[in-house]
Design a protein around this motif. Structure first.
Motif, PDB file in Angstrom:
ATOM      1  N   ASP A 619       8.547 -17.815  41.809  1.00 55.46           N
ATOM      2  CA  ASP A 619       9.028 -16.913  39.945  1.00 55.46           C
ATOM      3  C   ASP A 619       7.395 -16.804  39.215  1.00 55.46           C
ATOM      4  O   ASP A 619       7.068 -16.609  38.651  1.00 55.46           O
ATOM      5  N   PRO A 620       8.012 -14.780  39.920  1.00 57.59           N
ATOM      6  CA  PRO A 620       6.596 -14.225  39.390  1.00 57.59           C
ATOM      7  C   PRO A 620       6.771 -13.882  38.190  1.00 57.59           C
ATOM      8  O   PRO A 620       6.644 -12.820  37.913  1.00 57.59           O
ATOM      9  N   ILE A 621       8.049 -14.053  37.312  1.00 55.15           N
ATOM     10  CA  ILE A 621       8.259 -13.300  36.012  1.00 55.15           C
ATOM     11  C   ILE A 621       6.882 -13.815  35.184  1.00 55.15           C
ATOM     12  O   ILE A 621       6.978 -15.009  35.307  1.00 55.15           O
ATOM     13  N   LYS A 622       6.261 -13.360  34.450  1.00 51.81           N
ATOM     14  CA  LYS A 622       5.929 -12.808  33.713  1.00 51.81           C
ATOM     15  C   LYS A 622       6.233 -13.778  32.336  1.00 51.81           C
ATOM     16  O   LYS A 622       6.823 -13.401  31.500  1.00 51.81           O
ATOM     17  N   GLU A 623       5.560 -14.832  31.554  1.00 53.33           N
ATOM     18  CA  GLU A 623       6.100 -15.516  30.374  1.00 53.33           C
ATOM     19  C   GLU A 623       5.528 -14.446  29.076  1.00 53.33           C
ATOM     20  O   GLU A 623       4.511 -13.588  28.994  1.00 53.33           O
ATOM     21  N   LYS A 624       6.427 -14.404  28.100  1.00 48.58           N
ATOM     22  CA  LYS A 624       6.704 -13.950  26.556  1.00 48.58           C
ATOM     23  C   LYS A 624       5.548 -14.780  26.616  1.00 48.58           C
ATOM     24  O   LYS A 624       4.723 -15.344  26.822  1.00 48.58           O
ATOM     25  N   LYS A 625       5.258 -13.969  25.390  1.00 46.58           N
ATOM     26  CA  LYS A 625       4.376 -14.461  24.321  1.00 46.58           C
ATOM     27  C   LYS A 625       4.547 -15.361  23.832  1.00 46.58           C
ATOM     28  O   LYS A 625       5.604 -15.062  22.841  1.00 46.58           O
ATOM     29  N   ASN A 626       4.309 -16.421  23.470  1.00 46.78           N
ATOM     30  CA  ASN A 626       4.950 -17.861  22.856  1.00 46.78           C
ATOM     31  C   ASN A 626       4.453 -18.355  22.056  1.00 46.78           C
ATOM     32  O   ASN A 626       3.224 -18.302  22.156  1.00 46.78           O
ATOM     33  N   GLU A 627       5.731 -18.344  20.990  1.00 49.62           N
ATOM     34  CA  GLU A 627       5.661 -18.790  19.744  1.00 49.62           C
ATOM     35  C   GLU A 627       4.565 -19.692  19.634  1.00 49.62           C
ATOM     36  O   GLU A 627       5.971 -20.847  20.225  1.00 49.62           O
ATOM     37  N   LYS A 628       4.948 -20.471  19.187  1.00 47.26           N
ATOM     38  CA  LYS A 628       4.758 -21.801  18.530  1.00 47.26           C
ATOM     39  C   LYS A 628       5.977 -22.498  18.280  1.00 47.26           C
ATOM     40  O   LYS A 628       6.822 -21.993  17.302  1.00 47.26           O
ATOM     41  N   TYR A 629       6.553 -23.378  18.649  1.00 46.94           N
ATOM     42  CA  TYR A 629       7.523 -24.188  19.030  1.00 46.94           C
ATOM     43  C   TYR A 629       7.989 -25.954  18.539  1.00 46.94           C
ATOM     44  O   TYR A 629       7.421 -26.262  20.019  1.00 46.94           O
ATOM     45  N   THR A 630       8.434 -26.420  17.911  1.00 45.85           N
ATOM     46  CA  THR A 630       8.246 -27.593  17.596  1.00 45.85           C
ATOM     47  C   THR A 630       9.395 -28.586  17.514  1.00 45.85           C
ATOM     48  O   THR A 630      10.721 -27.843  16.449  1.00 45.85           O
ATOM     49  N   PRO A 631      10.595 -28.522  19.220  1.00 50.52           N
ATOM     50  CA  PRO A 631      11.955 -29.154  19.156  1.00 50.52           C
ATOM     51  C   PRO A 631      12.237 -30.051  18.182  1.00 50.52           C
ATOM     52  O   PRO A 631      11.335 -30.888  17.081  1.00 50.52           O
ATOM     53  N   PRO A 632      13.345 -29.980  17.186  1.00 52.48           N
ATOM     54  CA  PRO A 632      13.729 -30.824  16.214  1.00 52.48           C
ATOM     55  C   PRO A 632      13.627 -32.405  16.440  1.00 52.48           C
ATOM     56  O   PRO A 632      13.472 -33.224  15.747  1.00 52.48           O
ATOM     57  N   ARG A 633      13.864 -32.654  17.746  1.00 52.47           N
ATOM     58  CA  ARG A 633      13.620 -34.255  17.755  1.00 52.47           C
ATOM     59  C   ARG A 633      12.939 -33.844  19.606  1.00 52.47           C
ATOM     60  O   ARG A 633      12.796 -32.300  20.245  1.00 52.47           O
ATOM     61  N   PRO A 634      12.936 -35.234  20.336  1.00 48.66           N
ATOM     62  CA  PRO A 634      12.352 -35.263  22.032  1.00 48.66           C
ATOM     63  C   PRO A 634      12.446 -34.490  22.834  1.00 48.66           C
ATOM     64  O   PRO A 634      13.930 -35.066  22.970  1.00 48.66           O
ATOM     65  N   PHE A 635      12.617 -34.043  23.843  1.00 50.94           N
ATOM     66  CA  PHE A 635      13.864 -33.367  24.744  1.00 50.94           C
ATOM     67  C   PHE A 635      13.782 -34.621  25.455  1.00 50.94           C
ATOM     68  O   PHE A 635      13.316 -35.748  25.726  1.00 50.94           O
ATOM     69  N   LYS A 636      15.095 -34.501  26.300  1.00 49.75           N
ATOM     70  CA  LYS A 636      15.863 -35.722  27.084  1.00 49.75           C
ATOM     71  C   LYS A 636      16.788 -35.315  28.260  1.00 49.75           C
ATOM     72  O   LYS A 636      17.099 -34.087  28.040  1.00 49.75           O
ATOM     73  N   VAL A 637      16.710 -36.139  28.849  1.00 51.58           N
ATOM     74  CA  VAL A 637      17.654 -35.566  29.984  1.00 51.58           C
ATOM     75  C   VAL A 637      19.115 -35.541  29.227  1.00 51.58           C
ATOM     76  O   VAL A 637      19.404 -35.976  28.632  1.00 51.58           O
ATOM     77  N   GLY A 638      19.575 -34.389  29.928  1.00 49.20           N
ATOM     78  CA  GLY A 638      20.924 -33.418  29.719  1.00 49.20           C
ATOM     79  C   GLY A 638      21.035 -32.408  28.823  1.00 49.20           C
ATOM     80  O   GLY A 638      22.630 -32.245  28.305  1.00 49.20           O
ATOM     81  N   ASP A 639      20.055 -32.388  28.188  1.00 50.01           N
ATOM     82  CA  ASP A 639      19.869 -31.293  27.156  1.00 50.01           C
ATOM     83  C   ASP A 639      19.938 -30.412  27.604  1.00 50.01           C
ATOM     84  O   ASP A 639      19.846 -29.755  28.663  1.00 50.01           O
ATOM     85  N   SER A 640      21.058 -29.510  26.719  1.00 52.79           N
ATOM     86  CA  SER A 640      21.299 -28.219  26.671  1.00 52.79           C
ATOM     87  C   SER A 640      20.133 -27.374  26.357  1.00 52.79           C
ATOM     88  O   SER A 640      19.926 -26.982  24.745  1.00 52.79           O
ATOM     89  N   VAL A 641      19.234 -26.495  27.265  1.00 54.69           N
ATOM     90  CA  VAL A 641      17.998 -25.855  26.903  1.00 54.69           C
ATOM     91  C   VAL A 641      18.387 -24.790  27.029  1.00 54.69           C
ATOM     92  O   VAL A 641      18.764 -24.093  28.315  1.00 54.69           O
ATOM     93  N   LEU A 642      16.793 -23.410  26.487  1.00 54.45           N
ATOM     94  CA  LEU A 642      17.027 -22.474  27.243  1.00 54.45           C
ATOM     95  C   LEU A 642      15.461 -21.746  27.309  1.00 54.45           C
ATOM     96  O   LEU A 642      14.479 -22.306  26.560  1.00 54.45           O
ATOM     97  N   ILE A 643      15.292 -21.539  28.683  1.00 56.12           N
ATOM     98  CA  ILE A 643      14.367 -21.105  29.686  1.00 56.12           C
ATOM     99  C   ILE A 643      13.302 -20.427  28.192  1.00 56.12           C
ATOM    100  O   ILE A 643      13.879 -18.454  29.100  1.00 56.12           O
ATOM    101  N   PHE A 644      12.715 -19.833  27.457  1.00 56.14           N
ATOM    102  CA  PHE A 644      12.217 -19.103  26.560  1.00 56.14           C
ATOM    103  C   PHE A 644      11.560 -17.034  27.141  1.00 56.14           C
ATOM    104  O   PHE A 644      12.282 -16.133  26.805  1.00 56.14           O
ATOM    105  N   ASP A 645      11.337 -17.393  28.137  1.00 57.71           N
ATOM    106  CA  ASP A 645      10.508 -16.526  28.960  1.00 57.71           C
ATOM    107  C   ASP A 645      11.305 -15.525  29.807  1.00 57.71           C
ATOM    108  O   ASP A 645      11.688 -14.292  29.970  1.00 57.71           O
ATOM    109  N   ILE A 646      12.578 -16.071  30.662  1.00 53.95           N
ATOM    110  CA  ILE A 646      13.286 -15.081  30.766  1.00 53.95           C
ATOM    111  C   ILE A 646      15.139 -14.843  30.720  1.00 53.95           C
ATOM    112  O   ILE A 646      15.998 -14.582  30.417  1.00 53.95           O
TER     113      ILE A 646
END
Length: 784
Positions: A619-646
Motif C-alpha cells: 500500500d505505497p499510496i502517500k497520504e493526503k494532507k490529513n485535516e483534523k477530524y473528530t468523528p461525531p461518535r467513536p468508531f465501532k465494528v460494522g461502521d461504513s467509513v471513508l478511507i480519506f487518503d485514497i
C-alpha cells in the motif's frame, strides 16, 4: 543585348550567373541568356531552377569537371580521320563527366524532377571511356596496355637498348678507351646510342660519327659493336610508331561511331550546368521562386535589388497592375526612386529568364511581351542630342511599342526642360500610355504629377521616405502617399540662411504651399499610424511568444505527468510482484507449520510481523494532507467509513485501540488503516453476505442482495454449503454474477468449490479472478 535590358543592368546579373558556371561553353550560354515571354515557358524554367535548388540543398552541387566542346573532333572522327592523344583525352574526360553526373542523379533522389529529361539524355559510354583511359596515359604517352603488340615491341626495344648499353659500358669503363673519351657517359644522337670522344682521338675508337659539339672539341661516335643493336632499336621504334598510329585510329573510329550521342550529351551538360548555376545563384541571393501570372499583376514583398550589397539593401514592397496600373513615385534625389524602378524591371526580367528572385515568399510577378525602359542620362554629343532630347527620343519609341502586354519604366519623366511644359508633357504621355493598357512605373519631382495621381482613377502615388533630421533617405517605398522634395528642409539643415529660405517659401505659389502642407500632414499622420501599427505588431508578437511559452510549459507538464504515471505503473508492478512473492513465502511457511501441527509464539510473532510488513509494502499510496477530524461518535465494528487518503468506502471489521488502527474491508480487499485516516459515512442499511449454514430457505423479503461470499478459513463442506446458499440467494434476487472469495492457500478449497460448481444446475460458467479482482484467490460465477 537589348538596350532596355541593359538599362536595367540585366547584363550584370548574367555575369554573376556566368561565374557560377563550371566550364566555358556553359558560361557563354549563361551570358547570352534571354527571357521568355509566355507564362508556361517562364513557369517551366523556374520549375527547373527550383528543382536544382532543392537538389543542391539536399545533396550539394554535382561536380561537372572540366568538359570541353569536342564536336569538331568527333565529326572528323566520324568522317574517318584520326585524332590526337589530347583530343581523345578530352573526349574521355567528357565521357567521365557524363557518367558521373548520371550516377549522381541515380543515387541522389528517387522522386521525379523536371531535370530528369536532361539527366536521361546523358548517354554514358564506359567501354570507350575505359579504352581511352587505359590506352593513353598523358598527351605524349601511350600505355603499354594499349595493345599486346605494342607491349611486345616495347619489351624488345628495352632488350636491344640493354645490349647496346652493355657494350658501351665496357668501352666507357675500359682503360684502353676511356683515355680517348671527353666524358665517361653514354648519350644519344638521332635515337642512336653514342659516346663523346675527343676530336683529336676520333680515329682511336672505330665507329660512325653522328655529331660534333658546338666547340668542335667533341665528336659523338657510334662504336661498331653497337651499330646492329641501334639498327634493331630504330626498326622497333618505327614499328612502335605504326602501332600507336593504329591504336589512335582505332580509338578515333570508336569515338566517331558514338559522335552523335557524345555531342548530344555534351549539350545536356551545358544546359544542366547553367540550371545548377541558377540554383547556386539563388542561394547566394537568398532568392525564392515567385508566383507567375500573365495578367500584368506585380506584387513584390520585401524585394531586394540583387546588385546592391545584401547587408545594406533595404527591402521594398512593390505592387502594380491590380488596383492601379500607373505608379508615380516622388521624393528627394538619392532617395531610392530609381532603385525601385530598376528592382521592378530587373526582377521581372530575372523571373522571365528562369532565375529565382531575391524577395519574400508568396511574391508574384507577371510575364510581359515587352519591357520598355528609359532610365539614366542619355545625352549624346555625337548625335547632337541634349538630355531632354535623348529622353524624349526614347519616350517616343516607348509610345510606339507600348501595349497592354508591356511594362513601362520611366525615370524623371519630362525633366530637362521648362518645368511647366515638362509637367504638362509628362501628364499627357502617362495618359496615353495608360490608354494603351500598359503597366507603368515612373519617377518625378513635379507636383502636377502628384495631383494627377490623386485625382485620376487607376493611378497611385508612391514616395521614397526621407529622414529630414538626419538628411538621409530610408530607402523605404511607401505606396499611397505622395512624397516631398524636402528642398527647403535639406537646405536649412545644410546651413542655408533662414531669410533666403523664407523668401523662397514666399515665392512659392499659395496653391503649391497648401498642397505641400497637405502632403506634410498626411505624412505625419502616416508616421503616427505606422508607429501605432508597429506597437500593435510588437504587442501581438509578444503575446504570441508568451502563448507559445505557455503552450510549451503545458506540454512539458503533460509529458512529465505521463512519465510520472508510467513510473507509478512500473512501481506498482514491482510492489505487486514483490508482495506476491512475500505472500507465497508466508503461505509456504504456514503449510510447513500446518504439517508440524504446532506453532510457537515466536513463530506466530514472526508471521504477524511479515504480514504487517507485506501490507505496508503493498500500500505505497502517500497520504493526503490529513485535516483534523473528530468523528461525531467513536468508531465501532460494522461502521461504513471513508478511507480519506485514497477516497475509498470501506467497512470496519475490527478495531485495535492500542495502536489506533482498524482492520477494514474495501470491496474484496481487507487492510489495516489508522483511525485518523477514517471518516464516518452516513448510516446506511448494513449489507451482509448470507453465509448462514442453516439450510432453511429464507424468504425474498428477508434476504439482502449480495454479489460476494467469503469462505476463507472454512472447511470444504462448510464452504460448499455457504456457496450453495449464496447461489440460491442470487437466483432469487436476479443477480447474474457471484464472487466467491476462497483465498489462494494450498488450492484445496478452490478445487473443491469449482468441482461443486461444475455440477450445479444454476451455474452457467465460472472463472478465476483477473488482476485487480483478486487473481487466483477468487472464483467468479455467472448465474443462469
Amino acid at each position: 543585348m537589348n538596350k532596355h535590358f541593359k538599362a536595367l543592368e540585366f547584363d550584370k546579373i548574367l555575369e554573376m550567373l556566368g561565374k557560377e558556371c563550371s566550364f566555358a561553353d556553359a558560361r557563354e550560354q549563361a551570358l547570352t541568356l534571354k527571357p521568355v515571354f509566355t507564362k508556361e515557358e517562364t513557369e517551366k524554367l523556374l520549375k527547373e531552377t527550383d528543382d536544382a535548388y532543392v537538389l543542391i540543398g539536399k545533396f550539394g552541387t554535382p561536380s561537372f569537371g572540366s568538359p570541353t566542346n569536342c564536336a569538331n573532333q568527333l565529326r572528323r572522327a566520324q568522317a574517318g580521320s584520326g585524332l590526337t592523344t589530347l583530343e581523345l583525352l578530352r573526349i574521355g574526360e567528357n565521357l567521365r563527366v557524363i557518367r558521373s553526373l548520371r550516377q549522381w542523379r541515380n543515387a541522389s533522389d528517387d522522386r521525379a524532377s523536371s531535370l530528369d529529361k536532361y539527366f536521361n539524355n546523358l548517354m554514358p559510354n564506359k567501354f570507350l571511356e575505359e579504352k581511352i583511359n587505359d590506352a593513353i596515359i598523358a598527351e605524349d604517352e601511350i600505355s603499354d596496355k594499349a595493345s599486346p603488340t605494342l607491349s611486345d615491341i616495347r619489351r624488345k626495344i628495352r632488350t636491344a637498348s640493354s645490349k647496346a648499353r652493355e657494350v658501351l659500358d665496357k668501352i666507357v669503363r675500359s682503360s684502353n678507351y676511356s683515355k680517348f673519351l671527353q666524358d665517361k657517359v653514354i648519350t644519344q644522337r638521332d635515337g642512336r646510342f653514342v659516346v663523346p670522344v675527343r676530336a683529336e682521338c676520333r680515329g682511336s675508337i672505330p665507329g660512325l660519327v653522328h655529331d660534333t659539339s658546338g666547340s668542335g672539341q667533341t665528336v659523338f661516335i657510334e662504336p661498331m659493336g653497337v651499330v646492329q643493336a641501334n639498327n634493331d632499336i630504330r626498326m622497333l621504334r618505327n614499328k612502335e610508331k605504326e602501332e600507336i598510329d593504329r591504336i589512335l585510329l582505332e580509338l578515333s573510329s570508336m569515338a566517331g561511331n558514338c559522335a552523335d550521342s557524345i555531342i548530344g550529351s555534351y549539350q545536356n551538360l551545358i544546359d544542366l550546368n547553367v540550371i545548377f548555376a541558377k540554383g547556386n545563384l539563388a542561394y547566394t541571393m537568398k532568392a525564392v521562386t515567385p508566383i507567375v501570372n500573365d495578367k500584368g499583376y506585380i506584387n513584390l514583398k520585401k524585394a531586394r535589388h540583387p546588385l546592391i550589397d545584401k547587408e545594406k539593401v533595404v527591402p521594398v514592397d512593390i505592387t502594380l497592375g491590380k488596383d492601379y496600373t500607373l505608379l508615380v513615385i516622388t521624393g528627394p534625389n538619392t532617395g531610392g526612386k530609381t532603385v525601385s524602378l530598376k528592382t521592378t524591371g530587373l526582377l521581372t526580367l530575372m523571373a522571365m529568364s528562369g532565375l529565382m528572385i531575391p524577395c519574400g515568399d508568396e511574391s508574384e510577378i507577371s510575364v510581359f511581351k515587352k519591357i520598355l525602359v528609359d532610365i539614366g542620362d542619355e545625352q549624346s554629343i555625337e548625335q547632337n542630342l541634349s538630355t531632354f532630347s535623348a529622353h524624349m527620343t526614347n519616350t517616343i519609341d516607348i509610345l510606339k511599342q507600348a501595349s497592354r502586354f508591356s511594362l513601362v519604366l520611366i525615370d524623371e519623366l519630362g525633366a530637362g526642360t521648362d518645368p511647366v511644359e515638362g509637367a504638362a508633357l509628362a501628364v499627357a504621355i502617362l495618359q496615353k500610355l495608360k490608354e494603351k493598357g500598359a503597366k507603368i512605373q515612373c519617377t518625378t519631382h513635379y507636383a502636377e504629377l502628384k495631383e494627377f495621381a490623386i485625382t485620376t482613377e487607376g493611378v497611385e502615388n508612391g514616395c521614397c521616405e526621407f529622414d529630414v533630421q538626419t538628411l538621409r533617405p530610408t530607402y523605404k517605398l511607401l505606396i499611397g502617399i505622395p512624397g516631398k522634395s524636402n528642398a527647403f528642409a535639406i537646405s536649412k539643415r545644410l546651413g542655408l540662411s533662414d531669410d533666403i529660405i523664407d523668401n523662397a517659401q514666399h515665392l512659392v505659389s499659395s496653391e503649391s504651399r497648401r498642397f505641400e502642407d497637405t502632403i506634410e500632414q498626411l505624412e505625419k499622420r502616416r508616421q503616427t499610424l505606422e508607429k501605432r501599427l508597429k506597437e500593435a505588431n510588437d504587442t501581438k508578437a509578444l503575446a504570441g511568444r508568451q502563448r507559445e511559452k505557455a503552450n510549451s510549459i503545458i506540454e512539458k507538464a503533460k509529458r512529465e505527468a505521463e512519465r510520472e504515471i508510467e513510473k507509478a505503473h512500473q512501481e506498482a508492478e514491482r510492489i505487486s510482484s514483490r508482495t506476491k512473492a512475500q505472500a507465497q513465502s508466508i503461505l509456504d511457511r504456514l503449510e510447513n507449520l500446518e504439517k508440524k501441527q504446532k506453532m510457537s509464539a515466536e513463530e506466530k510473532a514472526k508471521l504477524r510481523k511479515s504480514i504487517d510488513k507485506m501490507e505496508n509494502t503493498a500500500d505505497p499510496i502517500k497520504e493526503k494532507k490529513n485535516e483534523k477530524y473528530t468523528p461525531p461518535r467513536p468508531f465501532k465494528v460494522g461502521d461504513s467509513v471513508l478511507i480519506f487518503d485514497i477516497d475509498k468506502d470501506a467497512e470496519i471489521l475490527s478495531i485495535n485501540e492500542k495502536d489506533g488502527t482498524a482492520y477494514v474491508q474495501a470491496g474484496i480487499i481487507k487492510t489495516k488503516v489508522k483511525l485518523s485516516n477514517l471518516r464516518l459515512n452516513k448510516e446506511k442499511p448494513k449489507v451482509t453476505v448470507q453465509t448462514s449454514r442453516k439450510r432453511n430457505m429464507p424468504s425474498k423479503m428477508d434476504m439482502n442482495p449480495t454479489t460476494e461470499v467469503d469462505v476463507r478459513g472454512e472447511t470444504a463442506m462448510e464452504a460448499i454449503m455457504d456457496v450453495d446458499a449464496a447461489i440460491d440467494n442470487a437466483v432469487l434476487m436476479n443477480i447474474n454474477q457471484l464472487t466467491i472469495i476462497h483465498g489462494k492457500g494450498t488450492g484445496v478449497l478452490r478445487a473443491e468449490i469449482q468441482k461443486y460448481l461444475r455440477t450445479h444446475k444454476n451455474i452457467k460458467s465460472f472463472r478465476l479472478g483477473n488482476f485487480g479482482e483478486g487473481d487466483a484467490g477468487v472464483t467468479i460465477c455467472e448465474i443462469k
